[in-house]
Scaffold this motif. Structure first.
Motif, PDB file in Angstrom:
ATOM      1  N   ASN A  33      -8.370 -12.521 -14.808  1.00 28.19           N
ATOM      2  CA  ASN A  33      -9.254 -12.564 -15.971  1.00 28.19           C
ATOM      3  C   ASN A  33      -8.497 -12.395 -17.280  1.00 28.19           C
ATOM      4  N   ARG A  34      -7.514 -11.495 -17.286  1.00 25.74           N
ATOM      5  CA  ARG A  34      -6.798 -11.181 -18.523  1.00 25.74           C
ATOM      6  C   ARG A  34      -5.428 -11.841 -18.609  1.00 25.74           C
ATOM      7  N   ALA A  35      -4.992 -12.469 -17.518  1.00 25.90           N
ATOM      8  CA  ALA A  35      -3.714 -13.179 -17.488  1.00 25.90           C
ATOM      9  C   ALA A  35      -2.534 -12.265 -17.806  1.00 25.90           C
ATOM     10  N   ASN A  36      -2.548 -11.056 -17.246  1.00 15.27           N
ATOM     11  CA  ASN A  36      -1.383 -10.186 -17.371  1.00 15.27           C
ATOM     12  C   ASN A  36      -1.019  -9.635 -15.994  1.00 15.27           C
ATOM     13  N   SER A  37       0.204  -9.152 -15.870  1.00 16.49           N
ATOM     14  CA  SER A  37       0.687  -8.731 -14.565  1.00 16.49           C
ATOM     15  C   SER A  37       1.276  -7.335 -14.604  1.00 16.49           C
ATOM     16  N   THR A  38       1.341  -6.707 -13.417  1.00 15.30           N
ATOM     17  CA  THR A  38       1.894  -5.370 -13.252  1.00 15.30           C
ATOM     18  C   THR A  38       2.833  -5.381 -12.060  1.00 15.30           C
ATOM     19  N   PHE A  39       4.023  -4.814 -12.222  1.00 11.63           N
ATOM     20  CA  PHE A  39       4.934  -4.674 -11.105  1.00 11.63           C
ATOM     21  C   PHE A  39       4.476  -3.526 -10.208  1.00 11.63           C
ATOM     22  N   ILE A  40       4.475  -3.775  -8.908  1.00  9.65           N
ATOM     23  CA  ILE A  40       4.112  -2.744  -7.940  1.00  9.65           C
ATOM     24  C   ILE A  40       5.376  -2.011  -7.509  1.00  9.65           C
ATOM     25  N   PRO A  41       5.333  -0.686  -7.420  1.00 10.26           N
ATOM     26  CA  PRO A  41       6.543   0.080  -7.091  1.00 10.26           C
ATOM     27  C   PRO A  41       6.942   0.003  -5.614  1.00 10.26           C
ATOM     28  N   LEU A  42       7.042  -1.194  -5.124  1.00 13.71           N
ATOM     29  CA  LEU A  42       7.542  -1.460  -3.772  1.00 13.71           C
ATOM     30  C   LEU A  42       8.054  -2.894  -3.827  1.00 13.71           C
ATOM     31  N   ASN A  43       9.345  -3.069  -3.950  1.00 11.41           N
ATOM     32  CA  ASN A  43       9.897  -4.379  -4.283  1.00 11.41           C
ATOM     33  C   ASN A  43       9.692  -5.410  -3.186  1.00 11.41           C
ATOM     34  N   PHE A  44      10.231  -5.142  -1.988  1.00 11.92           N
ATOM     35  CA  PHE A  44      10.091  -6.112  -0.910  1.00 11.92           C
ATOM     36  C   PHE A  44       8.826  -5.836  -0.121  1.00 11.92           C
ATOM     37  N   THR A  45       7.964  -6.833  -0.070  1.00  8.35           N
ATOM     38  CA  THR A  45       6.767  -6.777   0.764  1.00  8.35           C
ATOM     39  C   THR A  45       6.585  -8.139   1.415  1.00  8.35           C
ATOM     40  N   PHE A  46       5.814  -8.186   2.474  1.00  4.75           N
ATOM     41  CA  PHE A  46       5.579  -9.475   3.138  1.00  4.75           C
ATOM     42  C   PHE A  46       4.108  -9.659   3.486  1.00  4.75           C
ATOM     43  N   ALA A  47       3.578  -8.801   4.344  1.00  2.00           N
ATOM     44  CA  ALA A  47       2.152  -8.872   4.675  1.00  2.00           C
ATOM     45  C   ALA A  47       1.358  -8.099   3.628  1.00  2.00           C
ATOM     46  N   LEU A  48       0.288  -8.707   3.101  1.00  2.00           N
ATOM     47  CA  LEU A  48      -0.546  -8.061   2.094  1.00  2.00           C
ATOM     48  C   LEU A  48      -2.014  -8.351   2.386  1.00  2.00           C
ATOM     49  N   THR A  49      -2.852  -7.350   2.232  1.00  2.00           N
ATOM     50  CA  THR A  49      -4.294  -7.541   2.382  1.00  2.00           C
ATOM     51  C   THR A  49      -5.031  -6.453   1.620  1.00  2.00           C
ATOM     52  N   VAL A  50      -6.268  -6.739   1.206  1.00  2.00           N
ATOM     53  CA  VAL A  50      -7.056  -5.815   0.390  1.00  2.00           C
ATOM     54  C   VAL A  50      -8.328  -5.425   1.131  1.00  2.00           C
ATOM     55  N   ASP A  51      -8.624  -4.128   1.121  1.00  2.00           N
ATOM     56  CA  ASP A  51      -9.933  -3.636   1.537  1.00  2.00           C
ATOM     57  C   ASP A  51     -10.870  -3.849   0.355  1.00  2.00           C
ATOM     58  N   GLN A  52     -11.792  -4.805   0.459  1.00  3.90           N
ATOM     59  CA  GLN A  52     -12.641  -5.169  -0.670  1.00  3.90           C
ATOM     60  C   GLN A  52     -13.622  -4.065  -1.060  1.00  3.90           C
ATOM     61  N   THR A  53     -13.837  -3.102  -0.178  1.00  4.44           N
ATOM     62  CA  THR A  53     -14.744  -1.997  -0.489  1.00  4.44           C
ATOM     63  C   THR A  53     -14.058  -0.934  -1.327  1.00  4.44           C
ATOM     64  N   THR A  54     -12.867  -0.507  -0.900  1.00  6.48           N
ATOM     65  CA  THR A  54     -12.147   0.553  -1.619  1.00  6.48           C
ATOM     66  C   THR A  54     -11.205  -0.003  -2.675  1.00  6.48           C
ATOM     67  N   ARG A  55     -10.876  -1.292  -2.592  1.00  5.75           N
ATOM     68  CA  ARG A  55      -9.922  -1.990  -3.456  1.00  5.75           C
ATOM     69  C   ARG A  55      -8.483  -1.578  -3.180  1.00  5.75           C
ATOM     70  N   ASN A  56      -8.229  -0.808  -2.131  1.00  8.35           N
ATOM     71  CA  ASN A  56      -6.858  -0.458  -1.770  1.00  8.35           C
ATOM     72  C   ASN A  56      -6.135  -1.683  -1.220  1.00  8.35           C
ATOM     73  N   LEU A  57      -4.872  -1.814  -1.601  1.00  6.27           N
ATOM     74  CA  LEU A  57      -4.018  -2.889  -1.110  1.00  6.27           C
ATOM     75  C   LEU A  57      -3.104  -2.324  -0.036  1.00  6.27           C
ATOM     76  N   TYR A  58      -3.004  -3.034   1.084  1.00  9.26           N
ATOM     77  CA  TYR A  58      -2.088  -2.652   2.153  1.00  9.26           C
ATOM     78  C   TYR A  58      -0.921  -3.638   2.159  1.00  9.26           C
ATOM     79  N   LEU A  59       0.295  -3.091   2.211  1.00  4.45           N
ATOM     80  CA  LEU A  59       1.498  -3.908   2.134  1.00  4.45           C
ATOM     81  C   LEU A  59       2.462  -3.498   3.241  1.00  4.45           C
TER      82      LEU A  59
END
Length: 337
Positions: free
Chosen positions: A74-100
């Motif tokens: 929506n705002r066209a801006n980005s944030t670096f996540i404090p975990l550089n290498f990741t591969f599998a990613l998914t979101v719990d749409q209820t809690t909004r937590n991201l699993y990496l």
């Protein structure tokens, strides 16, 4: 005055829409780039979407270094996540937590404070994840599909009916059916069944939309298919115009985010005031889908939830739907190159 504003916006969007080709045709509606999230960068691993905040998560490499980002659509801006290498990613749409997944283990990311913590399975290399009613995952170079024990995060729960399959990609749809790729073929393990069955002897990229409907992208033809839940078959609903749509997700408004791996561009597509059709040319390995744009002369307009004008092909009169998103406006966020 209100009518004048609507007509002015309509004229502006129509002019913009005519200048750009359809990058995708879905349900006879033309989609064009709303944004290019990045280009000329190698994306690896999964795309994940937080549909509440409309944030896309992805991992990429630049100059030999690994980065994982959260990009606010929506705002066209980005944030670096404090975990550089990741591969599998998914979101719990209820809690909004991201699993990496990192090199080892599964981590949980809290978007509110931009922090990560070890979630579990610290001795395992995770290949693919999906969050439905619980966290599903596959392990790198191991057969089978697993869930994480909700009480003891160090333990896995195997789905025994799938332990003979080397699973490359999978999704869990709104019915709890699991579709997965194994040995270049598509299988389905239906909720409540005791055996997986061959569904299509073809290679597909798999994804689900905001409603949990299962979608399948054929990489060579560029065709887009979804499940017809009445007869449990694939139905063609569109196609991508160019390149290889290697990874695809749907955002909170069911607009398309896809990684075009040929040119290394991550696109955000939104619908415009044009209808389109898909034709097929060639046979066998040369078979391709082609998107043909139609005239938008007689289209009726409506406002989507993000405030973007979209065609309404069924109603004879225009209607305005107020935005359900915070900070949405009718004229902002129309198109950005």
């Amino acid at each position: 005055m209100e009518k004048l504003i609507i007509l002015s916006v309509y004229a502006f969007i129509t002019a913009q829409a005519k200048r750009l080709p359809c990058y995708a045709c879905l349900n006879s509606v033309c989609y064009i780039p709303y944004d290019k999230i990045f280009r000329d960068q190698k994306l690896s691993g999964q795309l994940a979407i937080d549909r509440t905040a409309n944030t896309i998560y992805y991992h990429y490499q630049e100059h030999g270094k690994d980065f994982t980002k959260a990009f606010d659509l929506n705002r066209a801006n980005s944030t670096f996540i404090p975990l550089n290498f990741t591969f599998a990613l998914t979101v719990d749409q209820t809690t909004r937590n991201l699993y990496l997944s990192a090199e080892k283990g599964i981590y949980k990311y809290n978007p509110s404070d931009n922090t990560t913590e070890l979630y579990g399975l610290k001795d395992k290399t995770i290949w693919h994840m999906q969050y439905a009613d619980k966290l599903y995952y596959t392990e790198f170079r191991h057969k089978g599909l697993f869930t994480v024990n909700s009480v003891n995060k160090k333990k896995s729960v195997e789905i025994p009916e799938l332990n003979i399959y080397q699973i490359d990609d999978f999704i869990v749809d709104k019915r709890g059916d699991i579709y997965f790729m194994s040995n270049s073929a598509l299988y389905v393990f239906r909720n409540g069944s005791n055996k997986a069955e061959l569904f299509q002897d073809e290679i597909y990229f798999l994804t689900t939309d905001k409603h949990g409907d299962a979608y399948f992208i054929q990489p060579y033809t560029r065709g887009i298919y979804k499940i017809n839940y009445r007869n449990k078959t694939l139905k063609e609903v569109g196609a991508f115009k160019r390149g290889l749509a290697f990874k695809v997700v749907f955002d909170g408004d069911n607009h398309i985010v896809f990684y075009e791996s040929t040119n290394k561009i991550l696109y955000y597509l939104s619908p415009v005031l044009s209808k389109c059709t898909v034709t097929t040319r060639g046979v066998g390995k040369t078979r391709r889908k082609f998107v043909i744009r139609k005239s938008n002369r007689n289209n009726v307009i409506r406002f989507s939830q993000t405030g973007i004008l979209e065609p309404d092909y069924t109603n004879k009169t225009s209607k305005i739907i107020k935005s359900s998103r915070k900070n949405s406006t009718t004229t902002a966020n129309l198109h950005r190159d």
